[in-house]
Enzyme design. Structure first.
Site, PDB file in Angstrom:
ATOM      1  N   PHE A 261       0.648  -1.517  -0.379  1.00 40.41           N
ATOM      2  CA  PHE A 261       0.330  -0.383   0.439  1.00 40.41           C
ATOM      3  C   PHE A 261       0.455   1.504   0.094  1.00 40.41           C
ATOM      4  CE2 PHE A 261       1.564  -0.183   4.285  1.00 40.41           C
ATOM      5  CZ  PHE A 261       1.148  -1.591   4.604  1.00 40.41           C
TER       6      PHE A 261
ATOM      7  N   ASP B 138      -9.986  -0.870  -3.245  1.00 38.51           N
ATOM      8  CA  ASP B 138      -9.556   0.456  -3.477  1.00 38.51           C
ATOM      9  C   ASP B 138      -8.101   0.380  -3.817  1.00 38.51           C
ATOM     10  OD1 ASP B 138     -12.038   1.114  -1.903  1.00 38.51           O
ATOM     11  OD2 ASP B 138     -11.545   1.366  -0.216  1.00 38.51           O
ATOM     12  N   GLU B 139      -6.556  -0.032  -3.645  1.00 42.42           N
ATOM     13  CA  GLU B 139      -5.829   0.097  -3.431  1.00 42.42           C
ATOM     14  C   GLU B 139      -5.849  -0.004  -5.044  1.00 42.42           C
ATOM     15  OE1 GLU B 139      -2.886  -0.640  -0.271  1.00 42.42           O
ATOM     16  OE2 GLU B 139      -3.349  -2.555  -1.446  1.00 42.42           O
ATOM     17  N   LEU B 140      -6.669  -1.252  -5.916  1.00 42.37           N
ATOM     18  CA  LEU B 140      -6.570  -2.218  -7.131  1.00 42.37           C
ATOM     19  C   LEU B 140      -7.053  -0.586  -7.938  1.00 42.37           C
ATOM     20  CD1 LEU B 140      -5.643  -4.169  -9.186  1.00 42.37           C
ATOM     21  CD2 LEU B 140      -8.242  -4.905  -8.428  1.00 42.37           C
TER      22      LEU B 140
ATOM     23  N   ILE C 256      -4.517   1.636  -8.549  1.00 42.35           N
ATOM     24  CA  ILE C 256      -3.579   1.619  -9.102  1.00 42.35           C
ATOM     25  C   ILE C 256      -4.059   1.518 -10.737  1.00 42.35           C
ATOM     26  CG2 ILE C 256      -2.452  -1.333 -10.466  1.00 42.35           C
ATOM     27  CD1 ILE C 256      -2.487  -1.439  -6.813  1.00 42.35           C
TER      28      ILE C 256
END
Length: 503
Positions: free
Chosen positions: A46, A71-73, A76
């Site tokens: 993260f 959410d990170e995906l 990204i």
């Protein structure tokens, strides 16, 4: 992190343990500022997403179960669309499961989908209850606060009963403006609220009642795409809402008889619904609120007052000069315009606006002389609506005859003449009073606002231009002569005046 990218020597970076933060110590001791080149070569987990050149995603069986990872995906993939590279690592996971949302991914994503639906339902529910739509209101209103507080008192907002109020008065006196000001100030005290503006104008088409109810339900439910099949189903839905919601319903410009039955029906629904609900209507007809008493015991009428001289001058001056007091050299003429307007906000605004930017005193003087002889059309058009909506020609004849012959006369004198001509004044005169076209003073003399009188004279002029001399009155007079000799002189006198007026 594999290694930091090359950075200027005067600046260095350190990663803080909190996963939400990356701080940068600089010579100026400030937080990190995103530079034009990436800070990191490879992203793991993260840390520092937007400043990485490359992302390595370790996708395990439980990856999709974490909303944080998803959410990170999203972030990204957003970066990937620009310049960054993503390298996925599938750990005990078949890539096709991710592509087709199968296996553990399908289960996890379905769970998030349900959560999203639940959250959306909560948001919609909160918005429908907490969001009050503010209606547009003009700036710099004068003399309106007192009216709003008087209406608040008449409605008894703090009590738990159910009430309705009619805000009534002649055209252009400010009924809608007062209703809007009240709504904006007190709508938050209700669970749901709705301001239905310009009902006659906005409820056109094959089914105006259905259109009106659909718009009402959309506003109450805060739903853009709500549709109703017919009037009865719409009323049932409205009854459901009113049964458990404390509501404020405002219906603006409700003078047309086609809405009377609908209003009575809505009154019935409110009366049988949640305690504390209120309904307000604005109308030029003082009798309209009385029709609601069939279904609701506490129905009152608020008759809008004309503005006093101080507020009238302020309103006129604001529209003429954009200030609350006219410059000294314009004061006397401004006061003359205010006197002509007779405390009618519409006239004050129209007259003031027509003089904005005019500095020539002779223009002001000629303008005053002109409007006294030839009333402004946009004022007359509003006032004439009440005349046009009179029920029949006998009421229109009574109004025009009062304009010509009976202003300042005793009502009994006029009634005797009108009865002789079969104009049924016992019905017609009260309706003229209810429509705010006529007043009866304390000494039983007939009076009307000067601008209403001007409107009546304008109607007479237009009729005479088209050869219409209101034969109804004259024919009634000729039929009355053989049987009522004692009225002969009055009728003959009126007949001679007619010949003179329209020759």
């Amino acid at each position: 992190m594999f290694r930091p990218s090359a950075q200027p020597h005067q600046q260095y970076c350190s990663v803080v343990k909190d996963k939400n933060e990356v701080t940068v110590d600089t010579t100026t001791s400030q937080l990190a500022v995103v530079t034009s080149s990436p800070l990191w070569d490879v992203f793991l987990s993260f840390r520092a997403i937007t400043n990485s050149k490359m992302f390595v995603l370790v996708i395990s069986q439980n990856y999709a179960a974490s909303s944080w990872c998803l959410d990170e995906l999203v972030e990204i993939l957003s970066c990937k669309r620009t310049k960054n590279q993503v390298i996925p690592v599938f750990y005990h996971v078949n890539p096709s499961d991710l592509r087709h949302h199968r296996g553990s991914f399908g289960v996890a994503l379905k769970k998030h989908e349900n959560e999203a639906d639940t959250i959306q339902n909560i948001v919609d529910n909160v918005l429908s209850q907490a969001s009050t739509k503010v209606v547009h209101l003009e700036r710099c209103l004068f003399g309106i606060d007192l009216a709003v507080e008087e209406i608040y008192g008449q409605l008894g907002i703090e009590s738990d009963d159910v009430r309705a109020l009619g805000i009534c008065g002649m055209g252009g006196i400010g009924k809608t403006t007062i209703a809007k000001a009240f709504y904006n100030k007190y709508a938050h005290k209700f669970d749901v609220s709705c301001f239905m503006e310009n009902i006659k104008q906005n409820s056109q088409g094959a089914s105006p009642l259905r259109s009106l109810l659909q718009k009402l339900l959309k506003e109450l439910l805060r739903a853009k795409d709500f549709e109703v099949r017919d009037v009865q189903s719409a009323l049932r839905k409205l009854g459901e809402i009113l049964s458990y919601k404390k509501a404020l319903l405002v219906f603006d410009d409700l003078d047309h008889s086609s809405y009377s039955d609908l209003l009575v029906r809505i009154c019935e629904l409110i009366s049988n619904g949640r305690d504390g609900s209120r309904m307000i209507i604005t109308a030029r007809d003082l009798n309209l609120p009385n029709q609601l008493k069939v279904q609701m015991s506490k129905v009152d009428t608020y008759r809008v007052k004309h503005l006093n001289e101080i507020n009238s001058l302020e309103l006129f001056s604001y529209h003429a000069f954009k200030q609350s007091k006219p410059p000294g050299k314009y004061l006397a003429l401004s006061e003359s315009f205010v006197t002509y307007a007779g405390g009618l906000p519409l006239a004050l605004k129209v007259l003031g606006s027509s003089l904005r930017g005019r500095t020539d005193m002779s223009f002001w003087k000629v303008k005053l002389e002109k409007v006294q002889k030839i009333p402004m059309e946009n004022i007359q058009r509003i006032l004439q609506l009440s005349y046009d909506e009179l029920e029949d020609n006998t009421q229109k004849a009574i109004f025009l005859d009062i304009v010509l012959f009976f202003l300042g006369k005793k009502i009994d004198e006029a009634v005797d003449v009108f009865k002789s001509c079969d104009l049924f004044p016992e019905c017609g005169i009260p309706i003229l009073v209810e429509r705010c076209l006529l007043t009866v003073d304390f000494d039983n003399t007939l009076q009307m606002h000067n601008l209403v009188k001007d409107m009546g004279r304008n109607v007479i002029d237009e009729e005479s231009k088209h050869g219409r001399c209101r034969r109804l009155y004259l024919e009634g007079a000729s039929q009355a002569l053989p049987n009522q000799v004692n009225k002969m002189l009055n009728i003959l006198f009126l007949y001679l005046i007619y010949i003179h007026a329209f020759s």
